[in-house]
Design a protein around this motif. Sequence first.
Motif, mmCIF file in Angstrom:
data_model
loop_
_atom_site.group_PDB
_atom_site.id
_atom_site.type_symbol
_atom_site.label_atom_id
_atom_site.label_comp_id
_atom_site.label_asym_id
_atom_site.label_seq_id
_atom_site.Cartn_x
_atom_site.Cartn_y
_atom_site.Cartn_z
ATOM 1 N N GLY A 1 -12.587 -6.674 5.108
ATOM 2 C CA GLY A 1 -12.883 -5.382 4.486
ATOM 3 C C GLY A 1 -12.232 -5.307 3.127
ATOM 4 N N ALA A 2 -12.794 -4.449 2.298
ATOM 5 C CA ALA A 2 -12.251 -4.277 0.955
ATOM 6 C C ALA A 2 -11.016 -3.392 1.006
ATOM 7 C CB ALA A 2 -13.316 -3.659 0.049
ATOM 8 N N GLY A 3 -9.978 -3.835 0.310
ATOM 9 C CA GLY A 3 -8.769 -3.022 0.249
ATOM 10 C C GLY A 3 -7.801 -3.309 1.372
ATOM 11 N N GLU A 4 -6.861 -2.394 1.538
ATOM 12 C CA GLU A 4 -5.767 -2.568 2.490
ATOM 13 C C GLU A 4 -5.613 -1.303 3.310
ATOM 14 O OE1 GLU A 4 -0.927 -3.500 2.287
ATOM 15 O OE2 GLU A 4 -2.270 -4.042 0.639
ATOM 16 N N ALA A 5 -5.237 -1.490 4.584
ATOM 17 C CA ALA A 5 -4.974 -0.334 5.438
ATOM 18 C C ALA A 5 -3.929 0.565 4.779
ATOM 19 C CB ALA A 5 -4.497 -0.802 6.817
ATOM 20 N N VAL A 6 -4.143 1.867 4.860
ATOM 21 C CA VAL A 6 -3.350 2.825 4.078
ATOM 22 C C VAL A 6 -2.133 3.287 4.873
ATOM 23 C CG1 VAL A 6 -3.366 5.036 2.876
ATOM 24 C CG2 VAL A 6 -5.415 3.587 2.858
ATOM 25 N N ALA A 7 -0.965 3.068 4.299
ATOM 26 C CA ALA A 7 0.281 3.544 4.901
ATOM 27 C C ALA A 7 0.608 4.935 4.372
ATOM 28 C CB ALA A 7 1.423 2.591 4.582
ATOM 29 N N LEU A 8 1.275 5.734 5.189
ATOM 30 C CA LEU A 8 1.694 7.062 4.756
ATOM 31 C C LEU A 8 2.708 6.975 3.625
ATOM 32 C CD1 LEU A 8 2.251 9.250 7.958
ATOM 33 C CD2 LEU A 8 0.648 9.694 6.099
ATOM 34 N N ARG A 9 2.622 7.898 2.699
ATOM 35 C CA ARG A 9 3.638 7.970 1.661
ATOM 36 C C ARG A 9 4.966 8.435 2.282
ATOM 37 N NH1 ARG A 9 3.252 13.674 0.191
ATOM 38 N NH2 ARG A 9 1.185 14.465 0.744
ATOM 39 N N PRO A 10 6.089 8.081 1.668
ATOM 40 C CA PRO A 10 7.395 8.443 2.241
ATOM 41 C C PRO A 10 7.555 9.945 2.423
ATOM 42 C CG PRO A 10 7.651 6.790 0.525
ATOM 43 C CD PRO A 10 6.219 7.238 0.468
ATOM 44 N N LEU A 11 8.338 10.289 3.420
ATOM 45 C CA LEU A 11 8.621 11.688 3.698
ATOM 46 C C LEU A 11 9.759 12.204 2.809
ATOM 47 C CD1 LEU A 11 8.585 11.591 7.588
ATOM 48 C CD2 LEU A 11 7.051 12.944 6.178
ATOM 49 N N PRO A 12 9.806 13.496 2.558
ATOM 50 C CA PRO A 12 10.992 14.052 1.891
ATOM 51 C C PRO A 12 12.205 13.909 2.791
ATOM 52 C CG PRO A 12 9.572 15.810 2.710
ATOM 53 C CD PRO A 12 8.804 14.533 2.874
ATOM 54 N N ALA A 13 13.367 13.737 2.207
ATOM 55 C CA ALA A 13 14.590 13.585 2.996
ATOM 56 C C ALA A 13 14.910 14.884 3.729
ATOM 57 C CB ALA A 13 15.755 13.198 2.086
ATOM 58 N N VAL A 14 15.429 14.756 4.949
ATOM 59 C CA VAL A 14 15.851 15.922 5.719
ATOM 60 C C VAL A 14 17.169 16.426 5.138
ATOM 61 C CG1 VAL A 14 16.560 16.770 7.981
ATOM 62 C CG2 VAL A 14 14.704 15.089 7.795
ATOM 63 N N ARG A 15 17.246 17.714 4.883
ATOM 64 C CA ARG A 15 18.457 18.309 4.311
ATOM 65 C C ARG A 15 18.939 19.429 5.229
ATOM 66 N NH1 ARG A 15 18.877 16.256 -0.697
ATOM 67 N NH2 ARG A 15 16.975 15.568 -1.756
ATOM 68 N N GLY A 16 20.246 19.539 5.344
ATOM 69 C CA GLY A 16 20.824 20.579 6.184
ATOM 70 C C GLY A 16 20.545 21.964 5.653
ATOM 71 N N GLY A 17 20.580 22.935 6.538
ATOM 72 C CA GLY A 17 20.348 24.317 6.141
ATOM 73 C C GLY A 17 20.193 25.198 7.365
ATOM 74 N N ASP A 18 19.836 26.439 7.149
ATOM 75 C CA ASP A 18 19.657 27.363 8.261
ATOM 76 C C ASP A 18 18.555 26.905 9.195
ATOM 77 O OD1 ASP A 18 21.635 28.961 7.269
ATOM 78 O OD2 ASP A 18 20.296 30.582 6.598
#
Length: 462
Positions: A247-264
């Motif tokens: 097939g043409a192209g490459e299987a698509v990986a998810l873009r990175p997630l935002p980092a988890v940050r502490g909070g309420d």
Amino acid sequence: MSAPTSHRSAEEIGRTEQGPRPLPELGEQRAAADLSSVDTVLPNGLRVIAVRRSSVPLVELRLRVPFADPADTSVGSAHAARSEVLASTVLTGTAARDRVAIDTELALVGGELDAVVDPERLAFSGNALVSGLDTLLDVLRDVLTGAVYPADEVERERARLVERIRLARSQPNVIAREALQDHLYGDHPYAKEMPEADEVAAVGRDDVADLHARAVLPRGSVLVLVGDLEPDAAVAAVGAALETWVGAGEAVALRPLPAVRGGDLLLVNRPGAVQSQIRLAGRGLERTDPRYPALQVANLIFGGFFSSRLVENIREDKGYTYSARSHPEFTPGGAALLVDADTASEVTAAALLETRYELGRLSLVAPTEAEVDTARRYAIGSLLTATSSQGGLASFLVNLAGLGLGIDWFAGHPERLAGVTVEQVSEVALEFFAPSAFTGVVVGDAEVLSARLGALGGVALP
């Protein structure tokens, strides 16, 4: 005549002596490095890992296809719905075999093949007698290159999915998981673990066939075989069977997630609920980070197994919950630490208070050598137990491959765990287990919970 056996009182039932329970010494470990294996990439771009483990005359197969939305659109897209229908119908027929023929051919070689999907990947898992490997691979090839998605099968599976999704969305654990994902990741596609029922109902046969043609691609995918086989011969068999999967192209990986940050934390109202779901999340470490073994041990001490501090506190000592745990979750481009507990509404705030206390205690007070030793041995033993079967090893390796790792990481991890020190655990605990490092959700009846959670603080009320 033997003395009568004494019985525990009602108060003693379900309780045990506090502190880490002693574990038996680990037996002789089979060195993973002794496993014969091949890790290579075929001309069509498919990575193949073949491992010889000859405990039984079977072979386990795992195929991981990265399966993010090729358009990389937000949560509101129809990609998740189309993916679910595709996974449910990809094995229902090809130009050469209908559903019955697929099942029959696999059964004749003692095999089976299944498909599931999530926001990250489309996964095929199967097995067969070693003598039936060629049949298993041929059926897989036929499905990957010639799935036809019969309209009646799509209609039937689509209706089943709609009912399953509607039922799942009424379950407290599903409500809590979706609330946590939305709180952490917003409109990132990873947060869309389950599509909406109306999105699934709108999926047609052509939608699924088009998605297959665009997204079920070998380049970027990985196939793992574990069994009573010769790795070089197995790789050659895969190459011959799947050479037409292109097939043409490459299987698509998810873009990175935002980092988890502490909070309420966020209180999510579920009117009338008699139980609450506490879900905390903090930043974790990827497996490639040299501090990861120490973090793994720290997590076990905190809440990662039955003898952990969290379980001893809010389950064994106070009886606030039947089940509490903490565990790492490896996400695209990162990792998170998750803490889960379900409690009665009247003790939810108290359970959250004790959970924060145990987080703070671990981050500020060094664990004992005995705690670290118990956690180390548990981590090594559970790793070896989970990968002692052909299926367990195949599943573990395909997950590692999704993170860009291979059998060398697996082979070296017991030694890395064995070398973890109290000082290393203390260092990662201070950074990753401080209560301020966590955020999350509490799902429950806001009318019952708000006063106590408001008094406790650190919870945003509706």
